[in-house]
Every structure is written in structure tokens, then in C-alpha cells.
Design an enzyme around this catalytic site. Structure first.
Site, short mmCIF file in Angstrom:
data_model
loop_
_atom_site.label_atom_id
_atom_site.label_comp_id
_atom_site.label_asym_id
_atom_site.label_seq_id
_atom_site.Cartn_x
_atom_site.Cartn_y
_atom_site.Cartn_z
N THR A 68 -5.97 -7.52 -3.88
CA THR A 68 -5.33 -6.62 -4.83
C THR A 68 -6.40 -5.79 -5.53
O THR A 68 -7.57 -5.77 -5.14
CB THR A 68 -4.40 -7.43 -5.77
N LYS A 72 -8.62 -2.84 -2.28
CA LYS A 72 -7.86 -2.57 -1.05
C LYS A 72 -8.58 -1.65 -0.06
O LYS A 72 -8.42 -1.80 1.15
CB LYS A 72 -6.48 -1.98 -1.40
N ASN A 93 -4.13 -4.85 2.24
CA ASN A 93 -3.79 -5.79 1.17
C ASN A 93 -3.67 -7.22 1.69
O ASN A 93 -3.42 -8.14 0.92
CB ASN A 93 -2.49 -5.39 0.46
N GLY A 132 0.43 8.54 -9.57
CA GLY A 132 -0.72 7.70 -9.20
C GLY A 132 -1.10 7.88 -7.74
O GLY A 132 -0.23 8.09 -6.88
N GLY A 135 -4.96 2.80 -4.57
CA GLY A 135 -4.73 2.00 -3.37
C GLY A 135 -3.27 1.70 -3.14
O GLY A 135 -2.78 1.73 -2.00
N ALA A 136 -2.53 1.43 -4.21
CA ALA A 136 -1.12 1.07 -4.06
C ALA A 136 -0.28 2.26 -3.61
O ALA A 136 0.69 2.12 -2.86
CB ALA A 136 -0.58 0.52 -5.37
N ILE A 227 6.28 0.12 -9.41
CA ILE A 227 5.89 -0.97 -8.51
C ILE A 227 5.15 -2.10 -9.26
O ILE A 227 4.83 -3.11 -8.67
CB ILE A 227 5.09 -0.49 -7.27
P1 ATR Z 1 -4.12 0.42 -7.25
O1 ATR Z 1 -4.93 -0.13 -6.14
O2 ATR Z 1 -3.22 -0.62 -7.90
O3 ATR Z 1 -3.37 1.67 -6.91
P2 ATR Z 1 -6.18 1.98 -8.46
O4 ATR Z 1 -6.67 2.32 -7.10
O5 ATR Z 1 -7.18 1.63 -9.51
O6 ATR Z 1 -5.18 0.77 -8.42
O7 ATR Z 1 -5.25 3.20 -8.97
C1 ATR Z 1 -4.75 3.25 -10.23
C2 ATR Z 1 -3.96 4.53 -10.46
O8 ATR Z 1 -3.66 4.58 -11.85
C3 ATR Z 1 -4.75 5.79 -10.15
O9 ATR Z 1 -3.85 6.80 -9.75
C4 ATR Z 1 -5.40 6.12 -11.50
O10 ATR Z 1 -5.71 7.49 -11.68
P3 ATR Z 1 -7.15 8.09 -11.21
O11 ATR Z 1 -7.07 8.20 -9.72
O12 ATR Z 1 -7.26 9.40 -11.88
O13 ATR Z 1 -8.16 7.07 -11.66
C5 ATR Z 1 -4.25 5.76 -12.41
N1 ATR Z 1 -4.75 5.49 -13.77
C6 ATR Z 1 -5.51 4.46 -14.18
N2 ATR Z 1 -5.75 4.55 -15.52
C7 ATR Z 1 -5.13 5.67 -15.95
C8 ATR Z 1 -4.99 6.32 -17.23
N3 ATR Z 1 -5.53 5.81 -18.34
N4 ATR Z 1 -4.28 7.47 -17.27
C9 ATR Z 1 -3.72 7.99 -16.17
N5 ATR Z 1 -3.79 7.42 -14.93
C10 ATR Z 1 -4.50 6.28 -14.83
#
Ligand code: ATR
Length: 285
Positions: A68, A72, A93, A132, A135-136, A227
């Protein structure tokens, strides 16, 4: 139930953080239900320790891992072989340890998200807004493509990352006929034109005002899917409920994405039953 002994098959979930993960509860439920001599544990590895940690754990006899946040994509890079979904998404994953310690990478988020959508009635995927691009989001976008989504807006704080993600998926033959990357601050405007809004954001509280605007702007028929999951849904699904939108959190996706890994490591296709869902709802904080 078979007693757990020195021959137990070992698996676990690797994350940073990992304490919140419900995967141990899911797999331990199935191990008990099917009387399997196995164990499934949470494993905290930081990005700096991930590759080395996985190597050591495989040497200790682990048969597989769920992976997780935030590993990923690194798990994808470490995999010697990949299943079709992992190849298309560029994210892994689920890892399965093969002979000589080689890792087989799978993406079961695609399957899990598909099962979640199939469990809902009346969801239109004609015009979808995804929040977003981490990775997810990769698994979600691949699943949307498979399920015939005809118009996709991928909104991200870093719009260039969303653009790069769409380019990469297209390069892996993921069909995205009308897909555009947009800045996250445009999400509320785009929500007004969406049939389905899906959040893959790793945060909820920090973006609460924006999520509120998104829900407020959404059409009455729109579905809102987060999700992430929580005992009473998430901040986003609670706001959606207040606005009488149809909504759902990601608990069902989490359970279904666990099925192929369990099958691969422990040799039984586990059933997703109501008792498991109820137990998890009670366990979520
Ligand atoms: P996962 O693998 O669960 O998708 P991740 O790869 O860290 O986790 O992605 C997190 C998502 O949340 C990303 O789209 C991230 O935006 P960035 O690509 O700009 O980093 C978004 N995210 C995390 N913190 C955020 C915040 N404070 N405001 C807006 N978006 C956020």
C-alpha cells in the site's frame, strides 16, 4: 482450524504507515474460516527500506505481500514478472514470491474497483471526475477504461502528474477516448458535469472545503465514491449523504482487491460474505 505451526504460510501488508490497514483483519478472517495453517501481518517499511526489507522477508519464507501507500510504483519496478493489469497500470498492490525469490507483481485494485462499482445500482460512467492521480488512481482509471467510461477528467493538485499518468496509461494501450488532466482547484466546476465523482485522494480533512464545493456542485443523480473507508463512511461520503447524493466508500473495494492475493498465496478462493463486511465495519476507526 489447522494449528499454526512452523510450516505456516506467511504473508503481510507493507505500508508506511501501515497501522490503519484492515488487510490483516481480512486475511486472518479467511485463514480461520478455511482452517489454513498461515499468518498475515502488518509490515512497516519506509521507502528507504522497502527493497531491502522485501528481500529479507522473502528469504525468511514469506509467500507474498500486499503493498500500500506509498510503495505501489516501487513494487512495480521490483517485480520480475507482472500480470496484465499491473503492466497496464504501472502499479503493483500484490506481490507473490515465486521460485528463487523472484517477485510476481499483480494489480488487483482494478478488479477490486470493478467489483465495487458492480455492487452499486444505477451508476453511470459516461462522464466521470476522478480526484487524485497517485498510485491508487492508476487502478481506478484502468478499471474505468475497461468499464466503458467515455469522458474522464482527472483532477490533481499537481496537474502535470495527472497529465503524465494519462500519457503513461495511453502508452500501455489503456483506452481513454476523452480524458483530460485538470488542476484540483477546478474540481467543483467539473463536478457539475459529472455522472460519477470518485476520490482517490490520500487526504480528506486538508481538502474538506474543496470536497464540500464538489458535492454541492454535483448533479442530483451523480454518484460519489471515495475509495478510502471509515466506520461511518468518510468525510466525503458523509457530505454526499447530507446533500442526498448516492454514495459509497471503498471498503468493498478493499475486500475484493484482497481476494486474488489470498487465492495465490493460500490456494483457496475466499468468499466475500456479510459477516466479514460487518466485522470490518466494526473494526474501522
Ligand atoms: P495512493 O497510492 O494512495 O494513491 P499517493 O500516490 O501518495 O497515494 O497519492 C495521493 C493523492 O492525494 C495524490 O493525487 C496527491 O496529490 P499530488 O499528486 O499533487 O501529490 C493527493 N494529495 C495528497 N495530499 C494532498 C493535499 N494536501 N491536497 C491535495 N491533494 C493531496
Amino acid at each position: 482450524m489447522a494449528a499454526r505451526n512452523g510450516k505456516a504460510l506467511l504473508a503481510g501488508v507493507i505500508g508506511d504507515p501501515v497501522t490503519h490497514s484492515l488487510s490483516p483483519a481480512i486475511h486472518e478472517y479467511w485463514l480461520k474460516r478455511y482452517g489454513i495453517n498461515g499468518a498475515y501481518v502488518p509490515l512497516h517499511l519506509t521507502p528507504a527500506n522497502f527493497a531491502h526489507g522485501v528481500k529479507l522477508l522473502t528469504e525468511c519464507g514469506f509467500v507474498g505481500f500486499n503493498v500500500t501507500l506509498p510503495h505501489k510504483q516501487v513494487a512495480h519496478a521490483l517485480s520480475e514478472t507482472l500480470d496484465a493489469a499491473a503492466t497496464r497500470c504501472g502499479a503493483v498492490n500484490t506481490l507473490s514470491v515465486q521460485g528463487r525469490g523472484a517477485l510476481h507483481g499483480m494489480n488487483t485494485d482494478v478488479f477490486g474497483f470493478r467489483k465495487l462499482v458492480e455492487s452499486l445500482s444505477g451508476v453511470s460512467l459516461a462522464r466521470v471526475l476522478v480526484l487524485g492521480a497517485g498510485g491508487a488512481a492508476r487502478g481506478v482509471v484502468c478499471a474505468l477504461s475497461d468499464m466503458g467510461c467515455t469522458s474522464l477528467r482527472l483532477a490533481n493538485r499537481t496537474a502535470a502528474k495527472a497529465e503524465a499518468l494519462l500519457d503513461e496509461l495511453r502508452a500501455h494501450q489503456v483506452a481513454l477516448p476523452d480524458a483530460k488532466a485538470v488542476p484540483l482547484d477546478q474540481a467543483a466546476v467539473l463536478a457539475a458535469e459529472a455522472d460519477c465523482i470518485i476520490s482517490t485522494l490520500s487526504v480528506n480533512g486538508e481538502v474538506e472545503p474543496l470536497l464540500r464545493e464538489v458535492v454541492r456542485a454535483s448533479q442530483p443523480h451523480a454518484w460519489v465514491i471515495d475509495i478510502s473507508y471509515g466506520a461511518k463512511g468518510t468525510k466525503l461520503t458523509q457530505m454526499a449523504e447530507q446533500h442526498r447524493r448516492q454514495c459509497c466508500d471503498g471498503l468493498t473495494m478493499l475486500i475484493w482487491q484482497a481476494v486474488p492475493g489470498f487465492e495465490q498465496w493460500f490456494g483457496v478462493t475466499p468468499e466475500v460474505d456479510d459477516a466479514l463486511i460487518a466485522m470490518l465495519r466494526g473494526a474501522v476507526v
